[in-house]
Scaffold this active site. Structure first.
Site, short mmCIF file in Angstrom:
data_model
loop_
_atom_site.label_atom_id
_atom_site.label_comp_id
_atom_site.label_asym_id
_atom_site.label_seq_id
_atom_site.Cartn_x
_atom_site.Cartn_y
_atom_site.Cartn_z
N LYS A 11 9.47 1.84 0.96
CA LYS A 11 8.46 2.13 1.97
C LYS A 11 8.25 3.64 1.95
CE LYS A 11 7.50 0.81 6.79
NZ LYS A 11 8.11 0.14 7.98
N ARG B 50 14.82 -0.50 0.99
CA ARG B 50 15.43 -1.63 1.69
C ARG B 50 15.97 -2.62 0.68
NH1 ARG B 50 9.92 -3.48 2.86
NH2 ARG B 50 9.97 -2.50 4.90
N GLY C 270 0.78 -1.22 0.00
CA GLY C 270 0.00 0.00 0.00
C GLY C 270 0.81 1.27 0.00
N ARG C 271 2.11 1.17 0.32
CA ARG C 271 2.97 2.35 0.27
C ARG C 271 4.40 1.98 -0.12
NH1 ARG C 271 4.26 4.19 6.51
NH2 ARG C 271 4.33 2.12 7.46
N ASP D 215 1.54 -11.56 6.78
CA ASP D 215 2.01 -10.75 5.66
C ASP D 215 3.35 -10.09 5.95
OD1 ASP D 215 0.11 -9.25 7.43
OD2 ASP D 215 0.89 -7.56 6.30
N ASN D 216 3.84 -10.23 7.19
CA ASN D 216 5.14 -9.67 7.56
C ASN D 216 6.21 -10.76 7.72
OD1 ASN D 216 4.32 -7.03 7.60
ND2 ASN D 216 3.88 -6.98 9.77
N GLY E 142 0.14 6.49 1.39
CA GLY E 142 1.29 5.89 0.73
C GLY E 142 2.62 6.46 1.14
N ASP F 258 10.45 -5.20 7.54
CA ASP F 258 9.25 -4.40 7.76
C ASP F 258 9.06 -4.05 9.24
OD1 ASP F 258 7.19 -2.89 6.90
OD2 ASP F 258 5.78 -4.52 6.60
N ARG G 170 5.92 -13.11 0.72
CA ARG G 170 5.45 -13.34 2.08
C ARG G 170 4.62 -14.62 2.18
NH1 ARG G 170 5.71 -7.96 0.73
NH2 ARG G 170 5.77 -6.39 2.40
#
Length: 458
Positions: free
Chosen positions: A109, A175, A88-89, A250-251, A122, A260, A182
């Site tokens: 990010k 990063r 999303g961002r 999801d992480n 975002g 993250d 994921r």
């Protein structure tokens, strides 16, 4: 570094991601560049101006992805399934081979809105970017398999956030990570009943992220790797005294690399109930529950993989997680202490004695590992406290041999290098009030010096 016209992610981009564009930021002021990480992928020679064009304006890298890709995924967030998430961002905008021959992603990010932004802007706060630098640098120095904070650029926007003073400054972080696939990437395909795409994604991960030829049962290959890697990750969090804060599915990266970082913390004392996220009211992801949380997430991967393999074949692999974790945990604790392993029984007894002594909270985690580096306690201000609570530890350590030398100047410092919330806030305060970045850069240098002293295997 060898480049090819299209990195391997293009082979699955048709169902894994959506092409997106980066935001057009008002300004792009370089605040941090990780030349050590850049050297590993052949990018250290960029000038600052070129760096800003690549990682602030996102001009495509030569012979790489022509356009950024926002990844699609689902996930369990605090055990509730959410199908309405994805990048999303952030996005993946390049893949490069490192000096070890691995494919690594450059991901972002705070790079702008995507189809998965929902009601978000975002963007990333400058403080959030600074915090991720500190988290990744500290974890790398403590031997944790983590993504690298590659770049931080201030973007000249004023952001409004409900959980911190606003308006606040904005940034875009890049990063460097060993993949961004994921567990939630597989959950999405399972929910949508896309077995063929699941097969393609599984083979992609096995081949390009694990470097193996996919066999007749790639799902079993994948799950075995993920169990091994994520169990070791959970163990390394404990030895580092680290709390990720949001171990949602999801992480969790299927390469077992930590990434993250939101509401992370390092716990000052050995406190299994210590939490990092103010919204983790039930302590689901508390310090002492992280292995359980990650294991639960891996169970969700196994459920998704039933599209490709039987539960009877997957379950025995999944059931190895607790033992892999226990073995890795003992190894991680002894590695941070700097002593050579002995037998499983001896190592378990020593680790349990360390836990029990640290649980008294008479000394902090960092202080203990600093004072006892190499297995021998150095004289110092905590002698009385050690005498009262650490007798069993000292007795057991007489059987152990050092695994590293202690001749690095770091081991003669008065205090260990730590990263607790008060210092994080002090570093941010200097940036926020005086635009003084010296505390951040000095801290990164101190953390890297500590990492050198630990002599982690390359």
């Amino acid at each position: 570094m060898t480049s090819i016209p299209q990195p391997p992610i293009h082979t699955i981009a048709d169902f894994l991601a959506d092409p997106v564009a980066a935001a057009d930021f008002p300004h792009a002021t370089l605040r941090f560049r990780n030349d050590r990480a850049a050297a590993s992928v052949g990018l250290a020679g960029l000038s600052d101006a070129e760096w800003v064009e690549k990682f602030g304006r996102f001009e495509p890298l030569a012979d790489n992805l022509p356009q950024p890709l926002a990844l699609r995924y689902h996930g369990h967030q605090f055990r509730s399934y959410n199908p309405d998430i994805g990048d999303g961002r952030g996005f993946t905008f390049a893949q490069l081979r490192d000096v070890r021959g691995r494919w690594l992603d450059l991901g972002t990010k705070g790079s702008g809105t995507t189809p998965y932004s929902r009601f978000g802007d975002g963007r990333l706060t400058l403080k959030g970017g600074m915090r991720e630098i500190l988290a990744t640098e500290m974890l790398e120095a403590l031997g944790v398999n983590t993504s690298k904070s590659f770049s931080l650029i201030e973007t000249g926007e004023a952001l409004h956030r409900g959980d911190e003073p606003s308006p606040t400054r904005a940034s875009v972080l890049v990063r460097l990570s060993h993949g961004h696939i994921r567990i939630g990437s597989f959950q999405r395909l399972n929910t949508l009943d896309r077995a063929e795409e699941m097969e393609r994604l599984t083979r992609y991960v096995v081949e390009h992220l694990y470097g193996e030829t996919p066999g007749d049962e790639p799902a079993l290959q994948l799950l075995e790797h993920v169990v091994q890697r994520t169990a070791r990750l959970a163990a390394s969090y404990m030895a580092a005294g680290f709390v990720h804060g949001v171990l949602n599915s999801d992480n969790i990266n299927v390469t077992g690399e930590s990434f993250d970082y939101g509401p992370w913390r390092f716990t000052p004392f050995w406190d299994p109930e210590f939490t990092a996220a103010y919204f983790d009211h039930q302590g689901l992801y508390a310090f002492g529950r992280q292995a359980q949380a990650i294991h639960w997430d891996v169970v969700q991967l196994a459920i998704a993989l039933t599209k490709l393999a039987s539960i009877d074949a997957l379950a025995p692999i999944l059931d190895t997680f607790p033992q892999v974790y226990e073995d890795a945990y003992s190894g991680a604790m002894l590695a941070r202490l700097g002593v050579q392993p002995r037998s499983d029984a001896d190592d378990l007894a020593l680790v349990q004695a360390i836990e029990q002594a640290l649980a008294t909270r008479t000394v902090g985690i960092d202080r203990f590992f600093f004072d006892w580096s190499g297995g021998t306690r150095r004289p110092g201000p905590y002698d009385t406290r050690y005498a009262h609570h650490f007798g069993p530890v000292e007795t057991l350590l007489t059987r152990y041999q050092p695994a590293r030398t202690t001749d690095h100047p770091y081991w003669s410092d008065a205090e260990p290098c730590s990263m607790h919330i008060e210092e994080v806030e002090a570093i941010w305060s200097a940036i926020d009030t005086s635009d003084d970045w010296s505390l951040l850069h000095n801290k990164v240098a101190a953390i890297r010096r500590m990492g050198e002293a630990h002599q982690w295997p390359k």
